[in-house]
Structure formats: C-alpha cells, structure tokens
Design a protein around this motif. Structure first.
Motif, PDB file in Angstrom:
ATOM      1  N   ALA A 271      44.332  35.820  49.498  1.00 53.47           N
ATOM      2  CA  ALA A 271      45.296  35.033  50.076  1.00 53.47           C
ATOM      3  C   ALA A 271      45.348  34.810  51.389  1.00 53.47           C
ATOM      4  CB  ALA A 271      46.688  34.878  49.491  1.00 53.47           C
ATOM      5  N   ILE A 272      45.723  33.501  52.270  1.00 52.60           N
ATOM      6  CA  ILE A 272      45.555  33.527  53.524  1.00 52.60           C
ATOM      7  C   ILE A 272      46.838  34.421  54.322  1.00 52.60           C
ATOM      8  CG2 ILE A 272      47.017  31.521  53.431  1.00 52.60           C
ATOM      9  CD1 ILE A 272      44.582  32.043  56.152  1.00 52.60           C
ATOM     10  N   GLN A 273      47.765  34.400  53.341  1.00 57.02           N
ATOM     11  CA  GLN A 273      48.789  35.233  53.994  1.00 57.02           C
ATOM     12  C   GLN A 273      48.378  36.848  54.133  1.00 57.02           C
ATOM     13  OE1 GLN A 273      49.334  33.240  51.471  1.00 57.02           O
ATOM     14  NE2 GLN A 273      50.684  31.874  51.965  1.00 57.02           N
ATOM     15  N   HIS A 274      47.696  37.084  53.239  1.00 55.61           N
ATOM     16  CA  HIS A 274      46.883  38.523  53.064  1.00 55.61           C
ATOM     17  C   HIS A 274      46.076  38.676  54.143  1.00 55.61           C
ATOM     18  CE1 HIS A 274      46.717  42.690  51.524  1.00 55.61           C
ATOM     19  NE2 HIS A 274      45.316  42.458  51.690  1.00 55.61           N
ATOM     20  N   LYS A 275      45.182  37.639  54.353  1.00 53.58           N
ATOM     21  CA  LYS A 275      44.063  37.691  55.167  1.00 53.58           C
ATOM     22  C   LYS A 275      44.500  37.825  56.664  1.00 53.58           C
ATOM     23  CE  LYS A 275      39.930  34.655  56.620  1.00 53.58           C
ATOM     24  NZ  LYS A 275      39.884  33.454  56.797  1.00 53.58           N
ATOM     25  N   VAL A 276      45.179  37.274  57.078  1.00 50.10           N
ATOM     26  CA  VAL A 276      45.773  37.430  58.360  1.00 50.10           C
ATOM     27  C   VAL A 276      46.291  38.762  58.785  1.00 50.10           C
ATOM     28  CG1 VAL A 276      46.751  34.935  58.686  1.00 50.10           C
ATOM     29  CG2 VAL A 276      48.470  36.611  58.029  1.00 50.10           C
ATOM     30  N   GLY A 277      46.535  39.513  57.852  1.00 51.97           N
ATOM     31  CA  GLY A 277      47.049  40.898  58.194  1.00 51.97           C
ATOM     32  C   GLY A 277      45.634  41.996  58.309  1.00 51.97           C
ATOM     33  N   MET A 278      44.466  41.288  57.889  1.00 53.49           N
ATOM     34  CA  MET A 278      43.552  42.627  57.431  1.00 53.49           C
ATOM     35  C   MET A 278      42.262  42.052  58.122  1.00 53.49           C
ATOM     36  SD  MET A 278      42.316  41.042  54.843  1.00 53.49           S
ATOM     37  CE  MET A 278      40.990  41.986  54.331  1.00 53.49           C
ATOM     38  N   LYS A 289      36.933  40.955  39.900  1.00 60.27           N
ATOM     39  CA  LYS A 289      36.076  40.555  38.624  1.00 60.27           C
ATOM     40  C   LYS A 289      35.821  39.244  38.732  1.00 60.27           C
ATOM     41  CE  LYS A 289      40.123  39.518  35.496  1.00 60.27           C
ATOM     42  NZ  LYS A 289      40.797  40.188  34.407  1.00 60.27           N
ATOM     43  N   ASP A 290      36.524  38.402  39.719  1.00 60.18           N
ATOM     44  CA  ASP A 290      36.250  36.907  39.929  1.00 60.18           C
ATOM     45  C   ASP A 290      35.230  36.484  41.060  1.00 60.18           C
ATOM     46  OD1 ASP A 290      36.309  34.274  40.090  1.00 60.18           O
ATOM     47  OD2 ASP A 290      38.660  34.038  40.530  1.00 60.18           O
ATOM     48  N   GLN A 291      34.186  36.144  40.447  1.00 59.13           N
ATOM     49  CA  GLN A 291      33.110  35.888  41.741  1.00 59.13           C
ATOM     50  C   GLN A 291      33.578  34.720  42.675  1.00 59.13           C
ATOM     51  OE1 GLN A 291      29.436  34.953  40.210  1.00 59.13           O
ATOM     52  NE2 GLN A 291      30.046  32.972  39.334  1.00 59.13           N
ATOM     53  N   ASN A 292      34.419  33.975  42.364  1.00 60.84           N
ATOM     54  CA  ASN A 292      34.877  32.884  43.126  1.00 60.84           C
ATOM     55  C   ASN A 292      36.152  33.450  44.000  1.00 60.84           C
ATOM     56  OD1 ASN A 292      32.941  31.001  42.315  1.00 60.84           O
ATOM     57  ND2 ASN A 292      34.131  30.811  40.476  1.00 60.84           N
ATOM     58  N   ALA A 293      36.569  34.445  43.862  1.00 62.67           N
ATOM     59  CA  ALA A 293      37.746  34.911  44.591  1.00 62.67           C
ATOM     60  C   ALA A 293      37.746  34.667  46.224  1.00 62.67           C
ATOM     61  CB  ALA A 293      38.100  36.438  44.170  1.00 62.67           C
ATOM     62  N   PRO A 294      38.573  34.101  46.714  1.00 62.74           N
ATOM     63  CA  PRO A 294      38.681  33.935  48.173  1.00 62.74           C
ATOM     64  C   PRO A 294      38.148  35.014  49.149  1.00 62.74           C
ATOM     65  CG  PRO A 294      40.462  32.899  47.285  1.00 62.74           C
ATOM     66  CD  PRO A 294      39.823  33.724  46.452  1.00 62.74           C
ATOM     67  N   PHE A 296      36.039  37.353  48.720  1.00 63.20           N
ATOM     68  CA  PHE A 296      34.482  37.229  49.086  1.00 63.20           C
ATOM     69  C   PHE A 296      34.035  36.364  50.296  1.00 63.20           C
ATOM     70  CE2 PHE A 296      34.311  38.555  44.593  1.00 63.20           C
ATOM     71  CZ  PHE A 296      34.136  39.839  44.777  1.00 63.20           C
ATOM     72  N   GLU A 297      34.899  35.561  50.577  1.00 59.88           N
ATOM     73  CA  GLU A 297      34.526  34.656  51.764  1.00 59.88           C
ATOM     74  C   GLU A 297      34.435  35.225  53.101  1.00 59.88           C
ATOM     75  OE1 GLU A 297      36.983  31.044  51.395  1.00 59.88           O
ATOM     76  OE2 GLU A 297      36.358  30.820  49.386  1.00 59.88           O
ATOM     77  N   PHE A 298      35.183  36.317  53.161  1.00 58.62           N
ATOM     78  CA  PHE A 298      35.603  37.142  54.219  1.00 58.62           C
ATOM     79  C   PHE A 298      35.020  38.409  54.285  1.00 58.62           C
ATOM     80  CE2 PHE A 298      39.851  38.295  53.517  1.00 58.62           C
ATOM     81  CZ  PHE A 298      40.490  37.242  52.785  1.00 58.62           C
ATOM     82  N   SER A 299      34.385  38.899  53.305  1.00 56.03           N
ATOM     83  CA  SER A 299      33.941  40.261  53.044  1.00 56.03           C
ATOM     84  C   SER A 299      32.821  40.580  53.710  1.00 56.03           C
ATOM     85  CB  SER A 299      34.003  40.752  51.378  1.00 56.03           C
ATOM     86  OG  SER A 299      35.470  40.567  51.013  1.00 56.03           O
ATOM     87  N   ASP A 300      32.442  41.763  53.951  1.00 55.50           N
ATOM     88  CA  ASP A 300      31.128  42.183  54.473  1.00 55.50           C
ATOM     89  C   ASP A 300      30.449  42.539  53.236  1.00 55.50           C
ATOM     90  OD1 ASP A 300      31.330  42.136  57.376  1.00 55.50           O
ATOM     91  OD2 ASP A 300      33.059  43.469  56.968  1.00 55.50           O
TER      92      ASP A 300
END
Ligand SMILES: Cc1cc2nc3c(=O)[nH]c(=O)nc-3n(C[C@H](O)[C@H](O)[C@H](O)COP(=O)(O)OP(=O)(O)OC[C@H]3O[C@@H](n4cnc5c(N)ncnc54)[C@H](O)[C@@H]3O)c2cc1C
Length: 324
Positions: A271-278, A289-294, A296-300
């Motif tokens: 979630a965006i609120q988690h993303k801004v912290g890491m 387990k969900d290939q569409n989890a957000p 993955f959009e910003f994971s290496d």
C-alpha cells in the motif's frame, strides 16, 4: 555571518542523532557550493570536545546554549531564532524526525519565514537553495525556492547521509533569554521505544512482516530470517494495529522511514502508505502469493508463492551458506 544553520540533536549520553549528522554534512556541502558557511546549534549539556567534534561533519562553528533543555521544541526555537537573527543566517536545515518538524514549524512562525517539509534533496540554483519535495503520493517532485531569508528546510528521515571527515569546529556559547511559554514544559525523561532492542532505522537488512504472515506467532519466521542475515524486523500498520508487532517497528506514513541495503517484504501488499516508508531501500525483495500485489511494481526481485513454504527454506539456505 550568512550561511546555513543546522540543529544537532543529541541523546542523554551525548550521542548525536544520525539524521542531524546527515543534515550537517548536507549543509556543509551546500555551503561550499554557495561559497558560504555551515554552522550548528546544540543545546543543553554538551561537552566542549563533543561540540567541537561536529566539525568532522563539515561545520566550522557550533553555537551552544547550555541553559536551554534538549528535547523540547520551544526553547530550541528561542535559541535558533536568536542565533539566526544575530548572525544573519540565510537558511536553517533540519534532518527530519518529529522534533525537527516541531522546531522548524515554530521557527517558521517566529521568523515569518518560508518552510518546506519532507525534503528529499536540496540543490543550488543561481546562488540560492532549492528544496525538492515529493508530492501527490510521491509521484511528482515540487521544486521549492525562497523569496526571502531565512528559508527553513526540513528533510525527510534518512534523506541526508552523514559523511565523517576531519575537522574541528569553533564553539561559541550563546546566552538566550527563553520566552515565558518556553519554560512552561519540563522534560521529565527521554527514551525511545525499540522493538527487540534493534534500531530499525540503522539496520542494513530489514525483514518486513505483513498480514500475509497470518498470525502473531508467525512473526517468528520473519525474526529467524532477519537473524540469519544479521538484520532486524519491521512491520506494516495492519499487523501493528492487530497487535502482532510493536509500533516501534512500523514502517510507513504513520511509522518510520527506512532505507536499508535490503528490504525483504513478507506478505506485504505494498500500500502507498507503507511504500513511502521503505521505497528508498537499496534493494527490495518481495514474497507474496498474489502475483498482482502492488509491492511487485516497486520490487527489484519478486517471488510469487506461499511465504510459509518459502521463508523457512530461505532461512535454512542462508544459515547453511553462512555455516559453510
Ligand atoms: C492514513 C493512513 C495511514 C497509514 N499508515 C500506514 C503506515 O504507516 N504503514 C503501513 O504499513 N500501512 C499504513 N496504512 C495502512 C495501509 O493502507 C495498508 O492497509 C497496510 O499497509 C496493509 O498492510 P499489509 O500489507 O500487511 O496487509 P494487506 O494489505 O492485507 O496485505 C497482505 C498481503 O499478504 C499476501 N499474502 C497473504 N497470505 C500470503 C502467503 N501465505 N504468502 C505470501 N503472501 C501472502 C496477500 O496477497 C497480500 O498482498 C495507513 C492507512 C491509512 C489510511
């Protein structure tokens, strides 16, 4: 003396805060580009050599006010306002953190100054500082300049790196008459809540646990994996709210901001609120387990699968590799 003034926060043992040291290094670098000076303000009982030692981060002068208590915003606003006015500083720079926000906001009101918060980078343009501030959920960057001085710049946590070199700063004691309202509050005790005695903001490797762990007891999987790599455990708000892990470990908009070398996200949706912290982590690895989890959009590196099957094997493999 025109230049950039930085507030350097310290704990009761006299250790300076990592974000403050980052702000000192940043101010020294910017002052060099501007052809001006960087200086620091310290308050409370700071020994001569500790104050002078801030010169290692590039500041030439340290203003010390022994009478003002450390840790309370209002007295520090009094001190900084006087030092800025007496010495004609152009900018005040803060390294981030709640106290920096509070002091910066108070100083802005006191000096009728312009302020930019959550700054991630500062540049020199046409002989002036321009602060970069991410906006619209970090999708855009706003460049903020100042039409008048002083300009107040408050960094995002971990935005500025501390660079230690050689050097000693001149220490000048300043006497400041504290405002009436600044003496109404008294510091009783200072301390920090820490999960498992580890400072997650300083950890090189962080294993973040989310709701995908399933239940509180399964945080053991995250702890064992973190331990195998000499890292620490972080958490999402969802699991903190559920009482699975302490708030001290929460990453995100309403938690801490971290930038480790490796952030390993276990069962975290992203979630965006988690993303801004890491999101400033050097490498992000997600297991979901969900290939569409957000996330993955910003994971290496993304691993699609059940963390309960993957994590124990990963921990074993790391232990085996280290053991062998
Ligand atoms: C104002 C506000 C402030 C907020 N501040 C923060 C904040 O500071 N920090 C923060 O983290 N959140 C914050 N949130 C909450 C945020 O919006 C999300 O709800 C939260 O981050 C979700 O946490 P999660 O990823 O653990 O849970 P979920 O979103 O429920 O995600 C769980 C994930 O686990 C995966 N999963 C499930 N089972 C498995 C399995 N067996 N193996 C692998 N994967 C599995 C699922 O596919 C899912 O992607 C805030 C929200 C608001 C409104």
């Amino acid at each position: 003396m025109a230049g950039i003034l930085v507030y350097a926060l310290h704990d009761d043992e006299g250790n300076f805060n990592k974000n403050s040291l980052g702000a000192l290094s940043e101010a020294a670098k910017l002052a060099g580009e501007l052809g001006t000076e960087a200086a620091a303000v310290v308050v409370g009982d700071v020994a001569d050599d500790a104050a002078a030692g801030l010169g290692k981060y590039g500041v030439g002068k340290v203003y010390r006010c022994k009478e003002a208590p450390e840790g309370l915003a209002q007295p520090i606003v009094d001190v900084m306002a006087k030092v800025i006015s007496d010495n004609d500083f152009d900018y005040a720079l803060f390294g981030g953190g709640l106290l920096g926000f509070e002091i910066g906001a108070g100083l802005t009101a006191r000096l009728n100054a312009g302020v930019t918060m959550e700054v991630t980078q500062v540049n020199v343009q046409d002989g002036k500082l321009v602060a970069e501030r991410p906006i619209l959920q970090d999708s855009q960057i706003a460049d903020v300049g100042y039409v008048d001085k002083p300009g107040i710049i408050i960094g995002r946590l971990n935005a500025f790196d501390a660079n230690e070199g050689d050097g000693t700063a001149e220490v000048e004691d300043v006497q400041v008459e504290l405002s009436e309202w600044s003496t109404k509050a008294r510091m009783v005790t200072r301390g920090e809540q820490r999960g498992a005695d580890v400072n997650i903001e300083d950890a090189n490797v962080l294993v973040g646990g989310g709701r995908g762990l399933g239940k509180k007891e399964n945080f053991e999987l995250a702890e064992q994996l973190a331990e195998s790599m000499g890292g620490a455990v972080a958490a999402t708000r969802a699991v903190v709210d559920a009482g699975w892990y302490p708030y001290a470990a929460q990453i995100g908009q309403t938690g801490k901001t971290v930038a480790p070398n490796l952030y390993l996200a276990l069962g975290i949706s992203g979630a965006i609120q988690h993303k801004v912290g890491m999101q400033n982590s050097e490498n992000i690895l997600a297991i979901n387990k969900d290939q569409n989890a957000p996330i993955f959009e910003f994971s290496d590196l993304g691993v699609v699968g059940d963390l309960h099957k993957i994590v124990p094997k990963l921990t074993e493999a790391i232990k085996a590799k280290k053991g062998g």
